[in-house]
Write a protein that holds these residues in place. Structure first.
Motif, mmCIF file in Angstrom:
data_model
loop_
_atom_site.group_PDB
_atom_site.id
_atom_site.type_symbol
_atom_site.label_atom_id
_atom_site.label_comp_id
_atom_site.label_asym_id
_atom_site.label_seq_id
_atom_site.Cartn_x
_atom_site.Cartn_y
_atom_site.Cartn_z
ATOM 1 N N PRO A 96 4.413 16.555 -1.732
ATOM 2 C CA PRO A 96 4.066 16.738 -0.367
ATOM 3 C C PRO A 96 4.217 15.441 0.446
ATOM 4 N N ASP A 97 4.583 15.811 1.812
ATOM 5 C CA ASP A 97 4.499 14.604 2.355
ATOM 6 C C ASP A 97 3.172 14.478 3.197
ATOM 7 N N ALA A 114 -9.029 8.820 4.387
ATOM 8 C CA ALA A 114 -10.412 8.483 3.940
ATOM 9 C C ALA A 114 -10.386 8.664 2.519
ATOM 10 N N GLY A 115 -9.719 9.561 1.818
ATOM 11 C CA GLY A 115 -9.639 9.757 0.460
ATOM 12 C C GLY A 115 -8.857 8.661 -0.574
ATOM 13 N N GLY A 116 -8.175 8.013 0.163
ATOM 14 C CA GLY A 116 -7.315 6.576 -0.189
ATOM 15 C C GLY A 116 -6.019 7.159 -0.639
ATOM 16 N N TRP A 117 -5.528 8.179 0.036
ATOM 17 C CA TRP A 117 -4.079 8.525 -0.430
ATOM 18 C C TRP A 117 -3.247 7.769 0.244
ATOM 19 N N LEU A 118 -3.233 7.290 1.262
ATOM 20 C CA LEU A 118 -2.579 6.794 2.304
ATOM 21 C C LEU A 118 -2.862 5.263 2.490
ATOM 22 N N PRO A 119 -1.810 4.383 2.590
ATOM 23 C CA PRO A 119 -0.658 4.696 2.811
ATOM 24 C C PRO A 119 0.083 5.218 1.409
ATOM 25 N N LEU A 120 1.143 5.845 1.344
ATOM 26 C CA LEU A 120 1.840 6.557 0.219
ATOM 27 C C LEU A 120 2.657 5.177 -0.135
ATOM 28 N N PRO A 121 2.317 4.783 -1.710
ATOM 29 C CA PRO A 121 3.118 3.859 -2.531
ATOM 30 C C PRO A 121 4.855 4.047 -2.316
ATOM 31 N N ARG A 122 5.403 3.097 -1.848
ATOM 32 C CA ARG A 122 6.880 3.347 -1.782
ATOM 33 C C ARG A 122 7.880 2.213 -2.562
ATOM 34 N N GLU A 123 6.925 1.511 -3.536
ATOM 35 C CA GLU A 123 7.570 0.700 -4.312
ATOM 36 C C GLU A 123 8.507 1.359 -5.452
ATOM 37 N N PRO A 124 9.513 0.904 -6.095
ATOM 38 C CA PRO A 124 10.021 1.596 -7.237
ATOM 39 C C PRO A 124 9.106 1.801 -8.495
ATOM 40 N N ALA A 141 9.475 18.154 4.160
ATOM 41 C CA ALA A 141 10.876 18.202 4.700
ATOM 42 C C ALA A 141 11.765 17.540 3.383
ATOM 43 N N TYR A 142 12.829 18.303 3.189
ATOM 44 C CA TYR A 142 13.700 17.820 1.939
ATOM 45 C C TYR A 142 14.087 16.224 2.489
ATOM 46 N N ASP A 143 14.392 15.819 3.729
ATOM 47 C CA ASP A 143 14.804 14.513 3.913
ATOM 48 C C ASP A 143 13.668 13.434 3.682
ATOM 49 N N ARG A 144 12.576 13.974 4.015
ATOM 50 C CA ARG A 144 11.300 12.980 3.562
ATOM 51 C C ARG A 144 11.169 12.897 2.106
ATOM 52 N N VAL A 145 11.134 13.878 1.420
ATOM 53 C CA VAL A 145 11.251 13.802 -0.082
ATOM 54 C C VAL A 145 12.413 13.057 -0.708
ATOM 55 N N ALA A 146 13.657 12.963 -0.121
ATOM 56 C CA ALA A 146 14.696 12.329 -0.217
ATOM 57 C C ALA A 146 14.500 10.649 -0.114
#
Length: 189
Positions: A96-97, A114-124, A141-146
């Motif tokens: 999910p986005d 507040a639950g600690g989900w963000l920021p979304l990890p973006r490293e390899p 959205a597909y482009d966000r998942v890509a």
């Protein structure tokens, strides 16, 4: 499928157990499998969910392949940042986005933050991975998942119009999952 070489660790998303979900059906069909207990949408403590993945992963002897769906993908990428557990690979289905507002009935951005989900990890990711993305997923959205797949250095698989790859989208069995698991296993050996 040569699952005698590894154990599949199933990481469900933010849902209660669902008998006809493809992950439940996959777990029933595999000879070596463990499942992280589903924790539902009410408990949004990301650290607690990550700790549950670590407990299950450490309880497995030998190599593992992770099969995560939805919020379980986000849990897995958070977990990958801190574990020392060797992983052969991960199938990450329809993440999910969490960085954009979710539909009604799903956690708000404030609740996710507040639950600690963000920021979304973006490293390899420290292991090979496949991100399976849908062209009409109501949660991303597909482009966000890509973009997530690129950031995680994952192989992106276009599922076409598969919704959120859940029973509400018409998915009980998802036989392609075993193909992606086999591919990850073959690449690791």
């Amino acid at each position: 499928m040569a699952t005698n070489r590894f154990t599949v660790l199933i990481v469900p998303g933010l849902r209660e157990p669902v008998d006809q979900h493809w992950q439940t059906l996959l777990a029933a069909a595999l000879p070596r499998v463990r499942t992280v207990p589903p924790m539902g949408r009410e408990d949004l403590d990301c650290a607690g969910k990550v700790a549950a993945i670590e407990r299950e992963a450490q309880a497995i002897d030998g190599p593992i392949i992770i099969v995560a769906h939805s919020g379980g993908v986000v849990m897995t990428v958070h977990w990958a940042r801190q574990t020392r557990r060797k992983v052969l690979g991960a199938l990450l289905a329809t993440p999910p986005d969490f960085e954009t507002p979710m539909p009604a009935g799903y956690p708000t951005l404030d609740a996710l933050r507040a639950g600690g989900w963000l920021p979304l990890p973006r490293e390899p990711l420290p292991f090979p991975s496949i991100v399976a993305a849908s062209r009409n997923d109501p949660l991303a959205a597909y482009d966000r998942v890509a973009r997530m797949a690129t950031d995680w250095d994952s192989t992106l698989v276009d599922l076409g119009k598969a919704g959120h790859l859940n029973p509400a989208s018409g998915y009980g069995p998802w036989p392609e999952a075993t193909q992606w698991i086999d591919m990850l296993a073959d690449c690791a050996h």
